[in-house]
Design a protein around this motif. Structure first.
Motif, PDB file in Angstrom:
ATOM      1  N   GLY A 292       0.831  -1.203   0.000  1.00 38.87           N
ATOM      2  CA  GLY A 292       0.000   0.000   0.000  1.00 38.87           C
ATOM      3  C   GLY A 292       0.861   1.246   0.000  1.00 38.87           C
ATOM      4  O   GLY A 292       1.905   1.297  -0.665  1.00 38.87           O
ATOM      5  N   ASP A 293       0.433   2.242   0.762  1.00 37.14           N
ATOM      6  CA  ASP A 293       1.138   3.523   0.845  1.00 37.14           C
ATOM      7  C   ASP A 293       2.556   3.286   1.403  1.00 37.14           C
ATOM      8  O   ASP A 293       2.719   2.841   2.542  1.00 37.14           O
ATOM      9  CB  ASP A 293       0.332   4.446   1.779  1.00 37.14           C
ATOM     10  CG  ASP A 293       0.896   5.850   1.817  1.00 37.14           C
ATOM     11  OD1 ASP A 293       2.129   5.999   1.779  1.00 37.14           O
ATOM     12  OD2 ASP A 293       0.097   6.795   1.914  1.00 37.14           O
ATOM     13  N   GLN A 294       3.545   3.606   0.583  1.00 38.50           N
ATOM     14  CA  GLN A 294       4.929   3.293   0.974  1.00 38.50           C
ATOM     15  C   GLN A 294       5.459   4.225   2.063  1.00 38.50           C
ATOM     16  O   GLN A 294       6.424   3.892   2.747  1.00 38.50           O
ATOM     17  CB  GLN A 294       5.841   3.307  -0.256  1.00 38.50           C
ATOM     18  CG  GLN A 294       5.479   2.209  -1.271  1.00 38.50           C
ATOM     19  CD  GLN A 294       5.630   0.800  -0.696  1.00 38.50           C
ATOM     20  OE1 GLN A 294       6.729   0.328  -0.465  1.00 38.50           O
ATOM     21  NE2 GLN A 294       4.503   0.113  -0.450  1.00 38.50           N
ATOM     22  N   VAL A 295       4.837   5.400   2.225  1.00 39.19           N
ATOM     23  CA  VAL A 295       5.228   6.291   3.325  1.00 39.19           C
ATOM     24  C   VAL A 295       4.768   5.685   4.661  1.00 39.19           C
ATOM     25  O   VAL A 295       5.520   5.634   5.637  1.00 39.19           O
ATOM     26  CB  VAL A 295       4.621   7.705   3.124  1.00 39.19           C
ATOM     27  CG1 VAL A 295       4.860   8.575   4.354  1.00 39.19           C
ATOM     28  CG2 VAL A 295       5.235   8.349   1.886  1.00 39.19           C
ATOM     29  N   VAL A 296       3.525   5.190   4.675  1.00 41.36           N
ATOM     30  CA  VAL A 296       3.022   4.510   5.878  1.00 41.36           C
ATOM     31  C   VAL A 296       3.911   3.311   6.198  1.00 41.36           C
ATOM     32  O   VAL A 296       4.336   3.099   7.340  1.00 41.36           O
ATOM     33  CB  VAL A 296       1.552   4.057   5.669  1.00 41.36           C
ATOM     34  CG1 VAL A 296       1.069   3.252   6.872  1.00 41.36           C
ATOM     35  CG2 VAL A 296       0.645   5.257   5.415  1.00 41.36           C
ATOM     36  N   PHE A 297       4.209   2.534   5.153  1.00 47.46           N
ATOM     37  CA  PHE A 297       5.036   1.330   5.308  1.00 47.46           C
ATOM     38  C   PHE A 297       6.389   1.686   5.916  1.00 47.46           C
ATOM     39  O   PHE A 297       6.829   1.070   6.903  1.00 47.46           O
ATOM     40  CB  PHE A 297       5.185   0.685   3.920  1.00 47.46           C
ATOM     41  CG  PHE A 297       5.863  -0.660   3.905  1.00 47.46           C
ATOM     42  CD1 PHE A 297       5.595  -1.625   4.868  1.00 47.46           C
ATOM     43  CD2 PHE A 297       6.762  -0.971   2.887  1.00 47.46           C
ATOM     44  CE1 PHE A 297       6.221  -2.868   4.828  1.00 47.46           C
ATOM     45  CE2 PHE A 297       7.387  -2.203   2.847  1.00 47.46           C
ATOM     46  CZ  PHE A 297       7.123  -3.151   3.818  1.00 47.46           C
ATOM     47  N   GLU A 298       7.035   2.723   5.364  1.00 49.96           N
ATOM     48  CA  GLU A 298       8.368   3.098   5.868  1.00 49.96           C
ATOM     49  C   GLU A 298       8.293   3.568   7.325  1.00 49.96           C
ATOM     50  O   GLU A 298       9.147   3.211   8.148  1.00 49.96           O
ATOM     51  CB  GLU A 298       9.000   4.202   4.999  1.00 49.96           C
ATOM     52  CG  GLU A 298      10.400   4.543   5.512  1.00 49.96           C
ATOM     53  CD  GLU A 298      11.089   5.688   4.770  1.00 49.96           C
ATOM     54  OE1 GLU A 298      10.628   6.063   3.676  1.00 49.96           O
ATOM     55  OE2 GLU A 298      12.083   6.200   5.322  1.00 49.96           O
ATOM     56  N   SER A 299       7.270   4.360   7.647  1.00 51.82           N
ATOM     57  CA  SER A 299       7.188   4.879   9.031  1.00 51.82           C
ATOM     58  C   SER A 299       7.076   3.726  10.031  1.00 51.82           C
ATOM     59  O   SER A 299       7.665   3.767  11.112  1.00 51.82           O
ATOM     60  CB  SER A 299       5.998   5.831   9.175  1.00 51.82           C
ATOM     61  OG  SER A 299       4.770   5.120   9.067  1.00 51.82           O
ATOM     62  N   LEU A 300       6.344   2.669   9.650  1.00 48.35           N
ATOM     63  CA  LEU A 300       6.146   1.543  10.577  1.00 48.35           C
ATOM     64  C   LEU A 300       7.367   0.616  10.617  1.00 48.35           C
ATOM     65  O   LEU A 300       7.668   0.034  11.666  1.00 48.35           O
ATOM     66  CB  LEU A 300       4.876   0.775  10.202  1.00 48.35           C
ATOM     67  CG  LEU A 300       3.578   1.611  10.329  1.00 48.35           C
ATOM     68  CD1 LEU A 300       2.385   0.837   9.806  1.00 48.35           C
ATOM     69  CD2 LEU A 300       3.330   2.053  11.780  1.00 48.35           C
ATOM     70  N   VAL A 301       8.060   0.496   9.479  1.00 53.35           N
ATOM     71  CA  VAL A 301       9.318  -0.279   9.480  1.00 53.35           C
ATOM     72  C   VAL A 301      10.326   0.386  10.420  1.00 53.35           C
ATOM     73  O   VAL A 301      11.002  -0.272  11.220  1.00 53.35           O
ATOM     74  CB  VAL A 301       9.892  -0.412   8.049  1.00 53.35           C
ATOM     75  CG1 VAL A 301      11.327  -0.920   8.072  1.00 53.35           C
ATOM     76  CG2 VAL A 301       9.016  -1.347   7.217  1.00 53.35           C
ATOM     77  N   ARG A 302      10.406   1.715  10.339  1.00 48.81           N
ATOM     78  CA  ARG A 302      11.340   2.443  11.215  1.00 48.81           C
ATOM     79  C   ARG A 302      10.953   2.232  12.681  1.00 48.81           C
ATOM     80  O   ARG A 302      11.808   2.054  13.549  1.00 48.81           O
ATOM     81  CB  ARG A 302      11.329   3.942  10.891  1.00 48.81           C
ATOM     82  CG  ARG A 302      11.820   4.279   9.508  1.00 48.81           C
ATOM     83  CD  ARG A 302      11.941   5.793   9.328  1.00 48.81           C
ATOM     84  NE  ARG A 302      13.120   6.289  10.026  1.00 48.81           N
ATOM     85  CZ  ARG A 302      14.325   6.407   9.464  1.00 48.81           C
ATOM     86  NH1 ARG A 302      14.502   6.084   8.191  1.00 48.81           N
ATOM     87  NH2 ARG A 302      15.342   6.833  10.165  1.00 48.81           N
ATOM     88  N   PHE A 303       9.647   2.269  12.957  1.00 50.40           N
ATOM     89  CA  PHE A 303       9.126   2.064  14.321  1.00 50.40           C
ATOM     90  C   PHE A 303       9.618   0.711  14.850  1.00 50.40           C
ATOM     91  O   PHE A 303      10.208   0.613  15.946  1.00 50.40           O
ATOM     92  CB  PHE A 303       7.589   2.142  14.226  1.00 50.40           C
ATOM     93  CG  PHE A 303       6.798   1.953  15.492  1.00 50.40           C
ATOM     94  CD1 PHE A 303       7.304   1.329  16.618  1.00 50.40           C
ATOM     95  CD2 PHE A 303       5.479   2.410  15.544  1.00 50.40           C
ATOM     96  CE1 PHE A 303       6.525   1.162  17.764  1.00 50.40           C
ATOM     97  CE2 PHE A 303       4.704   2.249  16.677  1.00 50.40           C
ATOM     98  CZ  PHE A 303       5.225   1.617  17.782  1.00 50.40           C
TER      99      PHE A 303
END
Ligand SMILES: [Fe+2]
Ligand SMILES: [Fe+2]
Length: 317
Positions: A98-109
């Motif tokens: 899906g939204d790769q910005v959402v994906f990246e923020s959660l991977v960083r988390f």
């Protein structure tokens, strides 16, 4: 990041990525910096250790109680971060295509929580080397995570949101304010808090997203799971406060009278209930998100589950 919660969700995820890059720290280079804990200082500040409940203790014993509680505080975070990382991995997977910005923020988390677990393992080793032998952290991170992951996602995200919000409160209201606490101790929770500030925003976004997906009976089941999770946390606190009382009794250098021993046991359980359950109910943001999701009847059920724990933690001995 506090004011950012008014922005549209998509830009909030991007802002969390920016903040995560800006505050990013390394365990040795930024936090420990070759230092050791100063055992002539307190670890957990008086307000969080509820030190007023240990009237029997001498000043040196109060400092030791603060260090024992502080050791458990670090271990508790290391333990819950196992559950948080595992749950976030599940939630993150839903965004993979899906939204790769959402994906990246959660991977960083999730990546940050892995680093936090390593930090708290390092602290435990440093404290074990300098404190008297015999301390034990009883709960198993994987056993706890297995219980947590068996509950509804809505309930788990609610619990995680609560934990990350009270982490910020503990630092801002108590740890930062105590001039007698160990410098390294304060720095650990300063750096930890800097990354938790983004996590708390992401938790809220993902919790709201999950909430919007549920029908009323699914949400009702989630409420039951949230109440069960709080009871499970309380069970952990009863076991660990008893273990910490035994450790103090074995290592404090004198035999406590029965009334003093009772005060120690009660004081530790009340302190831990305050730290990990009750302080979270004082967070206005959390209570407003929760009450916005629930019916009055559901909210009353949550309050009913919490009331005996709050009354005990706030009782004065
Ligand atoms: Fe963390
Ligand atoms: Fe976190």
């Amino acid at each position: 990041m506090d004011t950012a919660v008014q922005l549209p969700a998509s830009s909030l995820y991007a802002k969390c990525i920016d903040a995560s890059k800006r505050v990013r720290w390394e365990i040795d280079r930024d936090v420990i910096r070759g230092r050791k804990f100063d055992f002539s200082k307190k670890f957990l500040p008086d307000a969080l250790a509820r030190i007023q409940n240990f009237a029997f203790a001498t000043p040196a014993e109060k400092r030791f109680i603060s260090q024992v509680q502080g050791r458990t505080y670090a271990n508790m975070f290391g333990m819950v971060e196992r559950s948080i990382g595992a749950k976030l991995l599940d939630v993150t997977r839903l965004h993979a295509l899906g939204d790769q910005v959402v994906f990246e923020s959660l991977v960083r988390f999730t990546d940050e929580e892995l680093k936090h677990q390593e930090l708290f393992r390092r602290l435990e080793a440093m404290m074990a080397a300098e404190m008297p032998a015999g301390y034990g952290f009883v709960p198993s991170p994987n056993e706890v995570a297995t219980v947590v992951l068996s509950k509804a996602t809505w309930a788990v995200l609610g619990l995680i949101c609560n934990i990350e919000l009270f982490t910020l409160d503990h630092y801002r209201q108590s740890i930062d304010k105590d001039p007698e606490a160990s410098d390294l101790w304060k720095d650990v929770f300063l750096f930890h808090m800097k990354e938790e500030a983004q996590h708390a925003i992401l938790d809220e976004l993902e919790w709201q997203r999950e909430n919007a997906r549920l029908d009323s009976s699914q949400r009702d089941a989630g409420v039951n799971d949230l109440i069960a999770l709080v009871a499970a946390v309380d069970g952990i606190l009863q076991v660990q406060s008893a273990a910490d009382a035994e450790y103090f009794l074995k290592t404090c250098g004198r035999a406590l009278k029965p009334a003093e021993e009772q005060q120690l046991r009660t004081g530790l359980l009340r302190a831990y209930r305050w730290q990990y359950i009750v302080s979270g109910t004082k967070n206005e943001r959390f209570m407003s998100i929760l009450s916005g999701m629930l019916t009055q009847e559901q909210m009353q059920r949550v309050v009913k589950g919490l009331t005996p724990i709050i009354q005990d933690a706030e009782a004065v001995q």
